[in-house]
Design a protein around this motif. Structure first.
Motif, short mmCIF file in Angstrom:
data_model
loop_
_atom_site.label_atom_id
_atom_site.label_comp_id
_atom_site.label_asym_id
_atom_site.label_seq_id
_atom_site.Cartn_x
_atom_site.Cartn_y
_atom_site.Cartn_z
N UNK A 170 0.85 -1.19 0.00
CA UNK A 170 0.00 0.00 0.00
C UNK A 170 0.88 1.24 0.00
N UNK A 171 0.55 2.13 -0.90
CA UNK A 171 1.22 3.43 -0.94
C UNK A 171 0.12 4.48 -0.91
N UNK A 172 0.24 5.42 0.00
CA UNK A 172 -0.76 6.48 0.04
C UNK A 172 -0.08 7.78 -0.36
N UNK A 173 -0.86 8.64 -0.98
CA UNK A 173 -0.26 9.93 -1.37
C UNK A 173 -1.20 11.05 -0.98
N UNK A 174 -0.63 12.21 -0.84
CA UNK A 174 -1.40 13.33 -0.34
C UNK A 174 -0.74 14.61 -0.82
N UNK A 208 -0.18 3.60 5.18
CA UNK A 208 -1.30 4.53 5.20
C UNK A 208 -0.97 5.85 5.87
N UNK A 256 1.35 9.27 6.83
CA UNK A 256 2.36 10.17 6.30
C UNK A 256 3.57 10.12 7.22
N UNK A 268 -6.01 16.91 -7.97
CA UNK A 268 -5.56 15.66 -8.56
C UNK A 268 -6.72 14.68 -8.56
N UNK A 299 -7.66 10.61 -9.06
CA UNK A 299 -7.12 9.25 -9.12
C UNK A 299 -8.18 8.32 -9.67
N UNK A 320 1.20 6.69 -9.36
CA UNK A 320 1.29 7.13 -7.97
C UNK A 320 1.95 6.09 -7.08
N UNK A 321 2.32 4.93 -7.62
CA UNK A 321 3.08 3.99 -6.80
C UNK A 321 4.56 4.37 -6.80
N UNK A 374 -0.22 -0.79 -4.76
CA UNK A 374 -1.51 -0.12 -4.93
C UNK A 374 -1.40 1.21 -4.21
N UNK A 389 -3.24 4.83 -3.29
CA UNK A 389 -4.54 5.50 -3.19
C UNK A 389 -4.31 6.85 -2.51
N UNK A 408 -4.70 9.51 0.29
CA UNK A 408 -4.84 9.18 1.70
C UNK A 408 -6.24 9.44 2.22
N UNK A 451 -8.56 6.41 2.54
CA UNK A 451 -8.29 5.33 3.50
C UNK A 451 -9.15 5.49 4.74
#
Lengths: 935, 188
Positions: free
Chosen positions: A596-600, A612, A614, A633, A635, A683-684, B181, B183, B185, B188
């Protein structure tokens, strides 16, 4: 040439012209044309023209929408939302026997035709805000018959008189005293300008200046000593009423004393309010007709109940006296005043009953119990407007427009609810599709089964089916009515009202949050019926919800708002608040073997993090070049099923789609150079896959974008001269393929695993998509974009665009904006067989694409789409000022019988055939035997 | 023995039918006239019959050659139909219609049935001397029928019914699974 024409014709035949059918309109879709909660002092019954027999209800909402509602059925007659550059509160006034209503909002004053809402005149006052607005009913005691003039009080430009016909300013009275302008009031001979004079210490004094209506010159000025009571605006209860004796009433901070002054005199009458309980609120109701009796009602609200007192004004002696008081009742209630000729009637509306009194005596003239529907359960009347019909001295009927505390605006006719308008839904800021707990439990059971071995899963399933048998008797009971309803051609909506009998999956709950902090669930399949409706302000006092966001989980909805400690969890079936302990664990978004990669968006940079949370060390960071700033943005949605991984060409080769779940489209703006750029990122890994830049873009206009499957789309306002006169709107669509060559899967080849971070055996450094893009000119600006969603993604998609200038929502078929349309030449036979037509730079929005047909869907903030139970159909909800919902079938309803299918005829045919067989069978048998004998 | 009476007119008519009309004259021949070509006496006729019956019976070799000839004719026959079939197939177009489907069906059925009836087709020509030579004929016959079958396959391919392209196997190709994967934030 003829061949060309034939090809074009063929292409139009092939292209899905997904129009709404006439018999579907108003059945599959619904529209709540909303105004917003009506403003207390600007809501009234009024005849649209002098000779009119019926009156309409006029109101204005704080968001400057002027709305006119037919009191008969609650239908919106007209609606206008004037544009003001200044904030302010909305004012709406109408004079007797006039065919115009005058509104003021911010710095905008306008007169509207009362019957159809056309503009008569408008005036924009630069640098000022309208504080008050009155219409001059009489001049020198004589009622004028032609257009009555409007008197406007401005925040720092004094008082202006506008000509009622043209909107020309007749005179201006400039007030240089530095007092705070408060209100104006008119009497038959004078205009009173009331200002708050605030000395250095203590409260405010009321200063009343009388002006000549003809010249605007100051006639007189005096101050009323009110320092001890008035601290701010709120303590002034009432000023005005265009009666023979205009009133000025105020109270002190603790609502203990009521002071009334007849404007134009210096005497102040003082009354003490009922002292049994602390009074929370005082409201004064006075008739606004010139010729009605000078009686008024004061309404007192305490925590537990409400009461009222009626006062009479003696015009000769200029005194105010208390006439009678109404008993205190437990619970909440509202009062309304309705003048009939010279008489004044007061209506008292409580949760139980509605009663009418005359202003002259305390006897109840008429009384009706209110038969409240379930939608008003637990709510109480907040404000009301009434129209009383008096026949030979007795009240024969009454109709009231009552605003309830839950935001329903209801018309009550003699105790019966005639219509309801869900005005609380206006101003939605966020919406989501909720999943019901029942269907989620089935999903959960299925999940359990899929994780077990075959035998135990089978046993589990059998047990579940046995448990389901408890619904069987009810199902059997309902069966005859359902079958009959089906046979008699009744629409499936009316036959199946219950959300549980939803075979097609059209009944989905949409949860909508409004800026006022209301949260409501609508059943999209049942004409937008409000299933539940709660006030978030009660659950979380002190928080603001003007930019709240909603997220749907299994069985509940998560609400995030400003000033909330943590998210609120609301049960999506009942609307009850859930304690966070009681929440079931949710299935993970990603599967176990995925990282899992989260972006913000953090400090203007898009950052990706492992996990999950930051952390201080992002995995990747995207900083837009050249000082551009990221505005948004988009997704790819989590649930975005793709039926086919390739596109079959005319020669039966395959163009493979670039299907990366981690695509994100970043919109950046360089305001100074008027450049808008779009960056497509993985985004990965944070890798840039595609970038495009547009010059001469008006970046102040909305730049909506959307991404779905293997394509993304955005829209721009092109502005080459920076003046608003030359504008163009463009719609850009780009499609991503694994390789430009057909039958080629790009560098990754046939490998079924892919990673954008880990090295692979693929040749070349990265798997960049091959991007095909095309630009189309569109006639209107798009403010929001969405894509239809279906269960398995087999159905072709539609790009749902919101057009604010024509108040409509259009579904553009994906095929029409295909970037593979051949440019500058006619399509070859193979291309034509794919349905590709020659590229034309301009796309006119086909009226058949319109989803909202006759509805005027205004103020749309967003559109959300979700799958229904049928593959062909996608559910769409548009929210904003209005709420609009519909069903979209981009490839037609191929999995559903049409309405034209006559089930009765089919059954009769089967029966007739069966009977015919019964008759013919003996004949055939005899013939066969005979043939055996004669052989 | 008195002289036989002259035969009646109808006997004359039968024994000497009217000659075919001459190319030049349109007039009918006078009655009783028989052109020279047709003036064959019954004696001559009986003599001719005698020569036929007296013709020498063919030898086995001759018979075999004859049979082989016949067998070759049958073996080549399917090929002779090919051009006609090809034109027919071309004319029916590549759309799936009931007519073209029937034609394609017969196109497939005929060669298959023909090959299955191979022995029966060539049974009249079976002879102990030529059975080995007949094999090559049979092979040619099968090949010719295969040609017909080939035409059928070509037609089916033209109609797009053969899974020969990538798109026909697209449904068995899967989406790649991504090992990461990402997503936003807020989701979530």
């Amino acid at each position: 040439m003829r061949l060309h024409a034939a090809l074009v014709l063929a292409a139009t035949l092939v292209a899905p012209a997904a129009a709404i059918f006439e018999d579907d309109a108003y059945h599959i879709d619904f529209h709540h044309a909303l105004i917003g909660l009506p403003k207390r002092d600007a809501t009234f019954f009024h005849k649209p023209y002098a000779a009119s027999k019926a009156s309409l209800i006029y109101t204005i909402h704080g968001n400057r929408t002027i709305g006119v509602v037919n009191p008969k059925d609650g239908a919106l007659v007209w609606r206008q939302a004037p544009v003001s550059t200044q904030p302010g509160h909305g004012l709406l006034r109408a004079a007797e026997d006039q065919d115009t209503v005058v509104s003021a909002f911010g710095n905008h004053v306008a007169a509207w035709n009362a019957a159809d809402g056309r503009i008569v005149w408008e005036a924009r006052l630069i640098g000022a805000t309208v504080e008050d607005l009155e219409i001059l009913e009489q001049e020198d005691g004589i009622t004028k018959n032609d257009a009555k003039d409007a008197i406007v009080l401005l925040s720092d430009q004094g008082v202006k008189r506008f000509d009622g016909k043209t909107g020309r300013v007749k005179w201006t009275y400039q007030d240089n005293s530095g007092d705070t302008p408060f209100q104006i009031s008119t009497s038959p001979t004078t205009i009173f300008y009331i200002a708050l004079h605030t000395p250095m210490l203590g409260g405010s004094q009321l200063r009343v200046t009388s002006l000549s209506p003809i010249t605007g010159k100051k006639l007189d000025s005096y101050t009323l000593s009110s320092e001890s009571e008035i601290q701010n605006h709120e303590h002034i209860l009432f000023a005005g009423a265009n009666t023979a004796a205009p009133l000025l009433a105020w109270t002190d901070k603790s609502n203990k004393v009521l002071k009334v002054n007849i404007i134009g005199t210096k005497g102040i009458s003082t009354f003490t309010t009922p002292a049994k309980e602390a009074i929370k609120k005082i409201i004064l109701h006075a008739p606004n007709r010139v010729n009605s009796l000078a009686h008024f009602l004061v309404e007192y609200h305490t925590d537990s109940g409400h009461s009222a007192e009626v006062y009479h004004v003696d015009l000769k002696k200029n005194t105010v006296s208390k006439a009678y008081s109404l008993p205190e009742l437990k619970g909440k209630g509202a009062f309304a005043v309705s003048p009939v000729d010279a008489n004044v009637y007061f209506t008292r509306i409580t949760t139980e009953e509605i009663s009418v009194l005359s202003s002259a005596s305390h006897g109840v003239l008429a009384r009706w119990p209110i038969k409240a529907p379930s939608s008003l359960a637990g709510a109480y009347p907040v404000q009301a407007n009434s129209e009383v019909i008096v026949k030979s001295g007795s009240v024969s009927s009454i109709r009231s427009a009552v605003l309830y505390s839950n935001g329903q605006w209801v018309s009550i006719r003699n105790g019966d609810v005639a219509w309801e308008r869900p005005e609380f839904l206006s101003g939605a800021v966020s919406a989501t599709w909720a999943t019901l707990a029942e269907e989620e439990s089935i999903a959960h059971e299925l999940e359990v089964e899929s994780h077990q071995n075959v035998v135990s899963a089978y046993i589990h399933r059998v047990q579940r089916h046995i448990k389901d048998l408890e619904h069987f008797p009810a199902w059997i009971q309902n069966l005859p009515t359902r079958v009959l309803g089906n046979l008699l051609g009744k629409s499936e909506e009316s036959a199946i009202d219950e959300i549980h009998h939803d075979t097609f999956g059209f009944h989905k709950l949409a949860v909508v949050a409004t800026e006022d902090g209301r949260l409501a669930a609508l059943d999209v399949g049942a004409q937008g019926k409000v299933v539940w409706n709660i006030d978030l302000n009660e659950l979380a006092p002190g928080a603001t919800f003007s930019d709240s966001s909603l997220k749907a989980f299994r069985g509940y909805v998560e609400v995030m708002g400003n000033g909330l400690q943590g998210p609120l969890f609301i049960n999506s079936t009942t609307g009850e608040l859930l304690i966070s302990d009681a929440i079931q664990t949710q299935p993970a978004i990603i599967s176990k073997d995925q990282h899992l990669i989260s972006f913000d968006l953090i400090d203007g940079e898009l950052k990706g993090f492992l996990g999950a949370q930051a952390t201080a060390e992002p995995v990747w960071t995207f900083t837009p070049p050249n000082g551009e700033s990221i505005v948004r943005y988009t997704a790819r949605p989590i649930n975005d099923p793709v039926a086919s991984i390739g596109k079959v060409l005319g020669d039966r080769k395959v163009l493979y789609k670039y299907l990366n779940p981690n695509l994100v489209l970043v919109t950046t703006v360089l305001q100074s150079a008027r450049i808008v750029s779009f960056y497509l990122l993985d985004s990965a890994s944070g890798q840039l896959l595609h970038a495009v830049s547009h010059d001469d873009v008006d970046a102040s206009r909305p730049i909506p974008s959307t991404i779905s499957e293997n394509w993304f789309s955005y829209s721009l306002t092109i502005d080459s001269t920076s003046s608003a006169s030359s504008r163009g709107y463009q719609l850009v669509i780009a499609e991503l393929f694994e390789s430009p060559l057909p039958d080629d899967r790009g560098p990754l080849g046939a490998s079924s695993n892919a990673s954008s971070v880990q090295p692979s055996a693929a040749h070349g450094d990265a798997t960049k998509p091959y991007v095909m893009s095309q630009t189309y000119h569109i006639p209107e600006e798009i403010s929001h974009m969405a894509v239809t969603q279906t269960k398995q993604g087999i159905t072709s998609r539609e790009l749902l665009v919101t057009l604010p200038s024509s108040n409509s929502i259009v579904g553009i078929p994906r095929m029409v904006i295909d970037p593979r349309r051949p440019v500058g030449r006619d399509p070859t036979a193979l291309e034509a067989s794919e349905g590709l037509a020659k590229y034309s730079p301009i796309i006119m929005f086909d009226p058949k694409w319109s989803l909202n047909h006759k509805y005027e869907v205004s103020g749309i903030k967003g559109v959300i789409a979700t799958e229904s139970g049928l593959e062909s159909t996608s559910l769409v909800l548009a929210y904003g000022q209005d709420i609009f919902g519909t069903r979209v079938a981009p490839s037609f309803t191929f999995d559903m019988l049409g309405k034209g299918f006559n089930k009765l005829q089919m059954l009769l045919t089967v029966v007739a055939l069966f009977v015919a067989v019964l008759f013919v069978a003996p004949l055939v048998r005899r013939k066969q035997i005979n043939s055996l004998w004669t052989q | 023995m008195p002289a036989a009476p002259p035969p009646p007119q109808w006997v004359l008519d039968i024994s000497s039918p009217p000659a075919p009309k001459s190319k030049s004259g349109t007039l009918a021949d006078p009655p009783g006239y028989t052109p020279a070509a047709s003036a064959i006496t019954s004696k001559q006729r009986s003599q001719a019959a005698k020569t036929v019956t007296q013709r020498k019976a063919p030898t086995t070799e001759e018979m075999d050659t004859l049979k082989m000839k016949k067998a070759w004719e049958i073996a080549i026959a399917p090929a002779k139909q090919l051009p006609m079939n090809a034109i027919g197939m071309y004319m029916t177009g590549n759309t799936l219609q009931i007519f073209s489907i029937f034609m394609v069906f017969t196109l497939f059925k005929t060669p298959v049935m023909a090959v299955m009836n191979l022995q029966r087709v060539f049974a009249p020509f079976e002879a102990p001397g030529i059975s080995t030579r007949l094999i090559s004929v049979k092979v040619v016959y099968v090949l010719m029928n295969m040609l017909g079958l080939g035409l059928g396959i070509w037609k089916v391919n033209q109609m797009g019914l053969l899974p020969t392209t990538r798109s026909d196997w697209l449904a068995w190709e899967g989406e790649r699974t991504w090992s990461e994967r990402a997503v936003p934030r807020e989701w979530l």
